[in-house]
Design an enzyme around this catalytic site. Structure first.
Site, short mmCIF file in Angstrom:
data_model
loop_
_atom_site.label_atom_id
_atom_site.label_comp_id
_atom_site.label_asym_id
_atom_site.label_seq_id
_atom_site.Cartn_x
_atom_site.Cartn_y
_atom_site.Cartn_z
N SER A 145 -32.72 43.64 1.97
CA SER A 145 -31.90 45.12 2.24
C SER A 145 -32.07 45.96 0.94
O SER A 145 -32.40 45.30 -0.32
CB SER A 145 -30.36 44.81 2.27
N TYR A 158 -22.53 40.88 -0.32
CA TYR A 158 -23.73 41.20 0.66
C TYR A 158 -25.19 41.48 -0.19
O TYR A 158 -26.11 41.04 -0.07
CB TYR A 158 -23.34 42.64 1.52
#
Length: 254
Positions: A145, A158
């Protein structure tokens, strides 16, 4: 000829969203696709059905990727279904809860890390062992990401897990390269999904303003990047993080 003719691919978390886009693009380029899910069985069956409708091969496999043994069995089952071969693994499955650091528990931290990172480690280890023993080796692509380098508030667990995924891919590229296994990451930006604009209108507006391309990502954008990295076109690319974000991270922050 298509880019992935003759390949057997396993895509984790392929029941919806980005995973669905990756699985469909792999099938369109000629790969037989093992569609993994944990609980989204009907969604995974829908993806597999779409692949078969267009003349491709697909199977649905279930596994809890926080369980190391389940990861190994998943990879072995995919290879058995593929006639003893597994040429591509895409580690897409992940979770993205929102939780501020001040109130986060160690259990909440571990849930994200075990799913997003430990499952990637275990699946890659199992896949590399199979790829080492077959002609032509294979490829592993982790879905990371842009938050690996720029985490959003409430996403510390995350962002940390995705940064570790990028580091894991580089380390795995070094160690598995002599086995004929290439390992890379794809780091998407904000990818559209059903209901996103209604649920987060301001975030979507800010992303579109920041993106030189002026739009959100689509699952197939991420799928295209994964197809490229698994294809012969990327035969000299390993240990690389391919950012797919419409140019947002090219914009200066000052």
């Amino acid at each position: 000829m298509t880019l992935l003719d003759g390949q057997v691919a396993l895509v984790t978390g392929a029941g919806g969203g980005i995973g669905r886009g990756i699985a469909l693009r792999f099938a369109e380029e000629g790969a037989a696709v093992a569609v993994h899910c944990r609980t989204a069985v009907e969604a995974a069956r829908d993806v597999a059905g779409r692949i078969r409708e267009h003349g491709g091969r697909a199977v649905v496999l279930r596994a809890d990727l926080t369980d190391e043994d389940a990861c190994r069995r998943l990879v072995e089952d995919a290879a058995d279904w593929g006639g003893g071969r597994l040429t591509a693994l895409v580690n897409n499955a992940g979770v993205q809860p929102v939780r501020e650091l001040a109130g986060m528990t160690a259990a909440e931290w571990r849930t994200v890390v075990d799913t997003n990172l430990t499952g990637v480690f275990a699946c890659t280890q199992a896949a590399a062992a199979i790829m080492r023993a077959q002609d032509g080796g294979g490829t592993v692509t982790h879905i990371a990401s842009v938050e690996a380098g720029a985490p959003a508030p409430g996403h510390a667990h995350y962002g940390a897990s995705k940064a570790a995924v990028v580091a894991h891919a580089r380390a795995a590229a070094l160690e598995y390269g002599p086995w004929g296994v290439r390992v890379n990451t794809v780091s998407p930006g904000l990818v559209d999904r059903d209901g996103l604009e209604e649920a987060w209108p301001e975030g979507v507006r800010r992303w579109k303003r920041a993106a030189p391309t002026g739009r959100l990502g689509r699952p197939e954008d991420v799928g295209d990047a994964c197809v490229f990295l698994a294809s012969p076109l990327a035969s000299w690319i390993t240990g690389h993080d391919l950012v797919v974000d419409g140019g947002v991270t090219a914009r200066p922050t000052w």
